[in-house]
Design a protein around this motif. Sequence first.
Motif, PDB file in Angstrom:
ATOM      1  N   TYR A   1      12.567  14.418  -3.834  1.00  0.00           N
ATOM      2  CA  TYR A   1      12.154  13.028  -4.057  1.00  0.00           C
ATOM      3  C   TYR A   1      12.658  12.513  -5.406  1.00  0.00           C
ATOM      4  O   TYR A   1      12.620  13.233  -6.413  1.00  0.00           O
ATOM      5  CB  TYR A   1      10.628  12.897  -4.012  1.00  0.00           C
ATOM      6  N   LEU A   2      13.093  11.259  -5.423  1.00  0.00           N
ATOM      7  CA  LEU A   2      13.518  10.633  -6.667  1.00  0.00           C
ATOM      8  C   LEU A   2      12.331  10.485  -7.614  1.00  0.00           C
ATOM      9  O   LEU A   2      11.230  10.148  -7.182  1.00  0.00           O
ATOM     10  CB  LEU A   2      14.109   9.247  -6.402  1.00  0.00           C
ATOM     11  N   GLU A   3      12.585  10.723  -8.899  1.00  0.00           N
ATOM     12  CA  GLU A   3      11.552  10.456  -9.902  1.00  0.00           C
ATOM     13  C   GLU A   3      12.004   9.311 -10.808  1.00  0.00           C
ATOM     14  O   GLU A   3      11.649   8.177 -10.608  1.00  0.00           O
ATOM     15  CB  GLU A   3      11.240  11.728 -10.690  1.00  0.00           C
ATOM     16  N   GLU A   4      12.813   9.594 -11.805  1.00  0.00           N
ATOM     17  CA  GLU A   4      13.311   8.518 -12.662  1.00  0.00           C
ATOM     18  C   GLU A   4      14.575   8.967 -13.363  1.00  0.00           C
ATOM     19  O   GLU A   4      14.979  10.137 -13.290  1.00  0.00           O
ATOM     20  CB  GLU A   4      12.265   8.092 -13.682  1.00  0.00           C
TER      21      GLU A   4
ATOM     22  N   VAL B   1      10.615  -3.702  -1.099  1.00  0.00           N
ATOM     23  CA  VAL B   1      10.990  -2.960  -2.299  1.00  0.00           C
ATOM     24  C   VAL B   1      10.139  -1.699  -2.387  1.00  0.00           C
ATOM     25  O   VAL B   1       8.923  -1.733  -2.138  1.00  0.00           O
ATOM     26  CB  VAL B   1      10.774  -3.827  -3.552  1.00  0.00           C
ATOM     27  N   VAL B   2      10.779  -0.592  -2.746  1.00  0.00           N
ATOM     28  CA  VAL B   2      10.071   0.680  -2.878  1.00  0.00           C
ATOM     29  C   VAL B   2      10.416   1.296  -4.229  1.00  0.00           C
ATOM     30  O   VAL B   2      11.565   1.227  -4.677  1.00  0.00           O
ATOM     31  CB  VAL B   2      10.461   1.652  -1.747  1.00  0.00           C
ATOM     32  N   THR B   3       9.428   1.885  -4.871  1.00  0.00           N
ATOM     33  CA  THR B   3       9.655   2.600  -6.123  1.00  0.00           C
ATOM     34  C   THR B   3       8.757   3.831  -6.156  1.00  0.00           C
ATOM     35  O   THR B   3       7.641   3.808  -5.610  1.00  0.00           O
ATOM     36  CB  THR B   3       9.368   1.696  -7.339  1.00  0.00           C
ATOM     37  N   PRO B   4       9.223   4.939  -6.738  1.00  0.00           N
ATOM     38  CA  PRO B   4       8.379   6.138  -6.816  1.00  0.00           C
ATOM     39  C   PRO B   4       7.086   5.852  -7.568  1.00  0.00           C
ATOM     40  O   PRO B   4       7.087   5.100  -8.556  1.00  0.00           O
ATOM     41  CB  PRO B   4       9.258   7.132  -7.590  1.00  0.00           C
TER      42      PRO B   4
ATOM     43  N   ASP C   1       6.124  -1.524  -2.372  1.00  0.00           N
ATOM     44  CA  ASP C   1       5.457  -0.287  -1.983  1.00  0.00           C
ATOM     45  C   ASP C   1       5.751   0.786  -3.024  1.00  0.00           C
ATOM     46  O   ASP C   1       6.919   1.086  -3.300  1.00  0.00           O
ATOM     47  CB  ASP C   1       5.944   0.157  -0.601  1.00  0.00           C
ATOM     48  N   GLU C   2       4.711   1.341  -3.603  1.00  0.00           N
ATOM     49  CA  GLU C   2       4.870   2.466  -4.527  1.00  0.00           C
ATOM     50  C   GLU C   2       4.596   3.750  -3.742  1.00  0.00           C
ATOM     51  O   GLU C   2       3.439   4.085  -3.486  1.00  0.00           O
ATOM     52  CB  GLU C   2       3.919   2.319  -5.707  1.00  0.00           C
ATOM     53  N   ARG C   3       5.646   4.425  -3.368  1.00  0.00           N
ATOM     54  CA  ARG C   3       5.520   5.660  -2.584  1.00  0.00           C
ATOM     55  C   ARG C   3       6.725   6.549  -2.867  1.00  0.00           C
ATOM     56  O   ARG C   3       7.748   6.098  -3.403  1.00  0.00           O
ATOM     57  CB  ARG C   3       5.443   5.337  -1.095  1.00  0.00           C
ATOM     58  N   PRO C   4       6.613   7.838  -2.530  1.00  0.00           N
ATOM     59  CA  PRO C   4       7.739   8.745  -2.769  1.00  0.00           C
ATOM     60  C   PRO C   4       9.002   8.276  -2.048  1.00  0.00           C
ATOM     61  O   PRO C   4       8.941   7.807  -0.911  1.00  0.00           O
ATOM     62  CB  PRO C   4       7.239  10.078  -2.213  1.00  0.00           C
ATOM     63  N   VAL C   5      10.137   8.398  -2.729  1.00  0.00           N
ATOM     64  CA  VAL C   5      11.432   8.019  -2.170  1.00  0.00           C
ATOM     65  C   VAL C   5      12.261   9.281  -2.007  1.00  0.00           C
ATOM     66  O   VAL C   5      12.701   9.883  -2.996  1.00  0.00           O
ATOM     67  CB  VAL C   5      12.160   7.012  -3.074  1.00  0.00           C
ATOM     68  N   ALA C   6      12.450   9.713  -0.756  1.00  0.00           N
ATOM     69  CA  ALA C   6      13.214  10.923  -0.495  1.00  0.00           C
ATOM     70  C   ALA C   6      14.698  10.658  -0.697  1.00  0.00           C
ATOM     71  O   ALA C   6      15.224   9.616  -0.275  1.00  0.00           O
ATOM     72  CB  ALA C   6      12.966  11.417   0.925  1.00  0.00           C
TER      73      ALA C   6
END
Length: 369
Positions: free
Chosen positions: A241-244, A259-262, A289-294
């Motif tokens: 999963y992406l972090e930063e 839009v999605v962000t970890p 949506d703030e959720r894990p991005v694989a």
Amino acid sequence: MSTVASSTSADLFEVHATTNPVPDAERAELLAAPKFGTVFTDHMARISYSQLQGWHHRRVEPYGPLQLDPATAVLHYGQEIFEGLKAYRHADGSVWTFRPHANAARFARSAERLALPQLPEADFLGSIEALVRTDAAWIPTGEETSLYLRPFMYASESFLGVRPSLEVEYLVIASPVGPYFSGGVKPVSIWVDQDYHRAGAGGTGAAKCGGNYAASLLPQQSAYEHGCEQVCFLDASTNTYLEELGGMNVVVVHADGSVVTPPTSGSILQGVTRSSILRLLSDAGHEVDERPVALADLRAGLADGSITEVFACGTAAVITPIGRLKGTDFDLTVADGEAGPVTTRTRAELTDIQYGRAADRHGWLHRLV
């Protein structure tokens, strides 16, 4: 509605003016083409702490070297934290900063995680106000220029032993800076590192401390070697999963506008710019949506066109469009490789608020001068 600085907190700081200020002509030359973090103003704000006295000796003093004993705790155990924010000169000559209360709160959280004393918000704001008022002549006026402010705190007790320091120094230094992108906003290429991690669960990822950035330097070198300008880290638990990035949060924009962000779950820094951007995107009608991005989902979305934009965000660059993602077994262009409309529009909206060109409907601005 924007807020105006109170006079009380800054007035607690004694001002000891330098006897050797940079001459006006030299300062004007430096401000004509400011570079990030290479030139500093004449003064710095400072507060000392001891277990017996608490926070004391609030002052603004001449900028200069720090005298450290070789046994100073920070040199051996890395007990330190910092923040980053900017002061902006508006068209009417007034000077404002952006969401300093959020920076003060994060600074307190970082202090708690590093077993440092928490600085009261009034002192955080007062130190910034006192320094900016003293060195207001250093604030540049060019397009997208500002005065970068760096509050930091370090363990100053002289001892060798693994325990929290009983003495601490807090300082604020300031550097006039120009546009992050000197030739205009340009997309960057990102190396997705699958060997190293910035932070893990239960670590210091949510704190703004030097160790997190030190851990990113070797992977950053690897990014350069692979022809990329920045590095993106994956989660330490699953490596999927992406972090930063080394110093910025990541945001993904889908073709349907969502839009999605970890999520900032403890290993990711809670960026002030990040939260501001998410609010602006939500205001504009985007589903956020703030959720894990694989990583696998990101690669698939870029390949089939369902992901149209990716950008990074942070104080220094505000928003950085990402045009290319590269890893050991992939090399993908984000859409056409250029900055997308959501990225461009959101960056313009945020900077317009910061520089007073647009209404501050969320009350994010705080007047300093």
